[in-house]
Design a protein around this motif. Structure first.
Motif, mmCIF file in Angstrom:
data_model
loop_
_atom_site.group_PDB
_atom_site.id
_atom_site.type_symbol
_atom_site.label_atom_id
_atom_site.label_comp_id
_atom_site.label_asym_id
_atom_site.label_seq_id
_atom_site.Cartn_x
_atom_site.Cartn_y
_atom_site.Cartn_z
ATOM 1 N N ARG A 14 0.815 -1.207 0.000
ATOM 2 C CA ARG A 14 0.000 0.000 0.000
ATOM 3 C C ARG A 14 0.851 1.261 0.000
ATOM 4 O O ARG A 14 0.416 2.321 -0.453
ATOM 5 C CB ARG A 14 -0.917 0.007 1.228
ATOM 6 N N ARG A 15 2.071 1.167 0.504
ATOM 7 C CA ARG A 15 2.949 2.338 0.523
ATOM 8 C C ARG A 15 3.219 2.859 -0.882
ATOM 9 O O ARG A 15 3.325 4.069 -1.111
ATOM 10 C CB ARG A 15 4.274 1.987 1.200
ATOM 11 N N GLU A 18 0.477 5.060 -1.728
ATOM 12 C CA GLU A 18 0.352 6.257 -0.902
ATOM 13 C C GLU A 18 1.298 7.362 -1.356
ATOM 14 O O GLU A 18 0.952 8.543 -1.302
ATOM 15 C CB GLU A 18 0.631 5.917 0.561
ATOM 16 N N ARG A 21 -0.039 9.474 -4.102
ATOM 17 C CA ARG A 21 -1.201 10.221 -3.620
ATOM 18 C C ARG A 21 -0.761 11.415 -2.790
ATOM 19 O O ARG A 21 -1.290 12.527 -2.932
ATOM 20 C CB ARG A 21 -2.103 9.299 -2.796
ATOM 21 N N HIS A 22 0.220 11.211 -1.912
ATOM 22 C CA HIS A 22 0.679 12.315 -1.078
ATOM 23 C C HIS A 22 1.543 13.295 -1.867
ATOM 24 O O HIS A 22 1.623 14.478 -1.505
ATOM 25 C CB HIS A 22 1.473 11.781 0.121
ATOM 26 N N SER A 271 3.559 11.322 5.291
ATOM 27 C CA SER A 271 2.337 10.537 5.363
ATOM 28 C C SER A 271 2.259 9.861 6.713
ATOM 29 O O SER A 271 3.242 9.806 7.470
ATOM 30 C CB SER A 271 2.307 9.475 4.251
ATOM 31 N N ARG A 273 1.942 6.730 7.212
ATOM 32 C CA ARG A 273 2.815 5.557 7.213
ATOM 33 C C ARG A 273 4.268 5.965 7.427
ATOM 34 O O ARG A 273 5.012 5.282 8.136
ATOM 35 C CB ARG A 273 2.657 4.806 5.883
ATOM 36 N N GLU A 286 -5.033 10.205 11.744
ATOM 37 C CA GLU A 286 -4.629 11.378 10.980
ATOM 38 C C GLU A 286 -5.632 12.477 11.303
ATOM 39 O O GLU A 286 -6.842 12.297 11.133
ATOM 40 C CB GLU A 286 -4.605 11.095 9.480
ATOM 41 N N SER A 457 2.297 16.933 9.092
ATOM 42 C CA SER A 457 2.653 16.572 7.727
ATOM 43 C C SER A 457 3.376 17.712 7.029
ATOM 44 O O SER A 457 2.970 18.870 7.104
ATOM 45 C CB SER A 457 1.377 16.209 6.947
#
Length: 498
Positions: A14-15, A18, A21-22, A271, A273, A286, A457
């Motif tokens: 999943r990282r 992510e 996306r970030h 993120s 994670r 979050e 963040s």
């Protein structure tokens, strides 16, 4: 840290989803630049089209089968490829097309590829338009075959002239021998010699006559066009749909790669994670917050309030399992009092547990008016607790005056205060935000029974988060988890209390 803490450093696919996306801004910027570069090249690069024709080359000779070889073996395709690109053929091709084209200019656009196992040539012609490419390659194919036929017929005429000359000489020799035989005495040596010369000349005349007939009967078929060009493919990448699609795909891949590169080089937490990996602890929540400072969550149904309630729901069981009521909120969200995670978490705990004390030794003055002291509500020694506008929540600030907290956190009196509060059934939240020094934060950690790390963040340095986690581990202060403060969408930023 507890031995039951999940290994957040384990590989998780999943990282890989992510990071783009970030880093969507990086992905978008690089993708736009890449697609723009491909589009600019396609717009500025000159158009080019290629048309191809396949020519079958037939062997030309007086007796092509006399050698016992196949027709393909009788043709040297390498030599024929040079002839196809010759100036003579280019001249014929240019003359067959309207517009007075330059033969040498046309030669520069022609490529000839000989076959290694068959008597064929592949002619490829490139031009700025499809029609010009088709016309050009077909003109060269026709001109090559015409030149080859003309050359063969010229050699035929030359060979016929040579045979005619030899035949005239043989006829003259025959006439001379016949005259000598007629004048010689029958049976004499001169008669026998003249007869032998006559027979020899007669054989020459017959042989040369047959040779002349063979030359006249030879078929001089130069070859044929097996595949005449009727379409042209894009010769330059700018006109190739696959190239354009590949360029766009390459731009997208480069954009994603740039996002991963920036994520690797960025020393800030990007993120949840990433925060969990730096802290070596599970991510609990979050928390979306607006840009305003000194803000407490106002909307009880908003996403920020829900995030704090989620954080509370995960922390309280963890604290109870560890048998402690003292929680350190290790605040790494940046400037003093900016996100107020300690105050907001204490507020959420008070709503559920009823008796919560927030100790904020790093706060100078009433940093959060919503938690401004209302009245004295106990304490010990130099520390005075005050009630607040939040039911069930008391607070002590780090005032540098009587009743201040900052001056006593390193002494036994502070530990006594914490013990008295927990013995009385209160939950204690130690807030490390404000202008505390690193040693003062560690002192607070030594008093806490567990800790939650809060990062912001894109602002909190990964190294700072990892360093604090290491310090807590050395103190044997369990890290219950971490939380990440993230920017909230503007339309949802309805919390602020001046």
């Amino acid at each position: 840290m507890s031995g039951t803490t999940p290994d957040v450093r384990s590989v998780d696919v999943r990282r890989y989803f992510e990071v783009p996306r970030h880093r969507w801004r990086t992905v978008l910027a690089v993708a736009v630049l890449g697609v723009g570069a491909v589009g600019g090249y396609a717009a500025l690069a000159p158009s080019s089209y290629e048309a191809t024709s396949l020519v079958r080359v037939s062997p030309v000779g007086t007796d092509p089968f006399s050698s016992g070889r196949t027709p393909d073996q009788l043709v040297n395709t390498d030599s024929e490829a040079q002839i196809a690109r010759s100036s003579d053929v280019a001249g014929l091709a240019a003359a067959s097309l309207p517009g007075g084209r330059s033969p040498e200019a046309m030669r520069a656009h022609l490529a000839v590829t000989p076959s290694s196992d068959t008597a064929t040539l592949r002619l490829t012609y490139d031009a700025g338009s499809q029609q010009a490419a088709i016309e050009g390659v077909n003109a060269f194919a026709t001109a090559y075959l015409a030149h080859r036929e003309a050359d063969a017929r010229a050699r035929q005429e030359e060979m016929l002239r040579d045979v005619e000359e030899a035949l005239d000489e043989a006829r003259a020799a025959l006439l001379t021998a016949e005259e000598a035989l007629a004048s010689a005495v029958e049976g004499s040596a001169q008669a026998r010699e003249a007869d032998a010369d006559r027979q020899f000349a007669l054989r020459d005349v017959q042989a040369l006559s047959d040779r002349r007939g063979d030359l006249r009967a030879v078929s001089f078929e130069p070859g044929s066009v097996l595949d005449e060009a009727d379409r042209a493919a894009a010769g330059s990448p700018a006109d190739d749909t696959l190239f354009l699609a590949g360029g766009v795909l390459a731009a997208l891949v480069l954009a994603v790669a740039a996002a991963f590169a920036r994520d690797r080089l960025d020393r800030r937490v990007g993120s949840g994670r990433g925060a969990g990996e730096a802290a070596g602890a599970p991510l609990l929540a979050e928390i979306p917050v607006g840009t305003a400072s000194l803000a407490l969550v106002e909307d009880p149904a908003g996403p920020a309030a829900e995030s704090y309630r989620m954080l509370r729901a995960l922390l309280v069981p963890a604290l109870r399992r560890r048998g402690t009521r003292v929680l350190l909120v290790a605040d790494l969200t940046g400037p003093a009092h900016r996100a107020l995670p300690g105050a907001n978490l204490a507020t959420a705990l008070a709503e559920a547990l009823g008796d919560v004390v927030l100790l904020t030794p790093g706060w100078r003055g009433a940093a959060a008016p919503a938690l401004a002291p209302l009245a004295a509500a106990g304490g010990t020694g130099k520390v005075t607790l005050h009630t607040t506008t939040v039911t069930g929540l008391r607070v002590a600030h780090g005032e540098a005056t009587d009743g201040g907290l900052r001056d006593v956190i390193a002494g036994e009196e502070f530990r006594t205060l914490v013990t008295e509060l927990t013995d009385g059934g209160a939950w204690v939240v130690l807030d490390s935000s404000g202008d505390l020094t690193p040693s003062e934060v560690i002192t607070l950690a030594g008093t806490a029974g567990a800790a939650v790390l809060v990062a912001r963040s894109r602002e909190t340095a990964t190294a700072d988060l990892a360093s604090l986690a290491t310090a807590l581990e050395r103190l044997d202060t369990p890290i219950a988890g971490c939380a990440l403060v993230v920017p909230a969408p503007t339309r949802k930023a309805r919390h602020t209390r001046a």
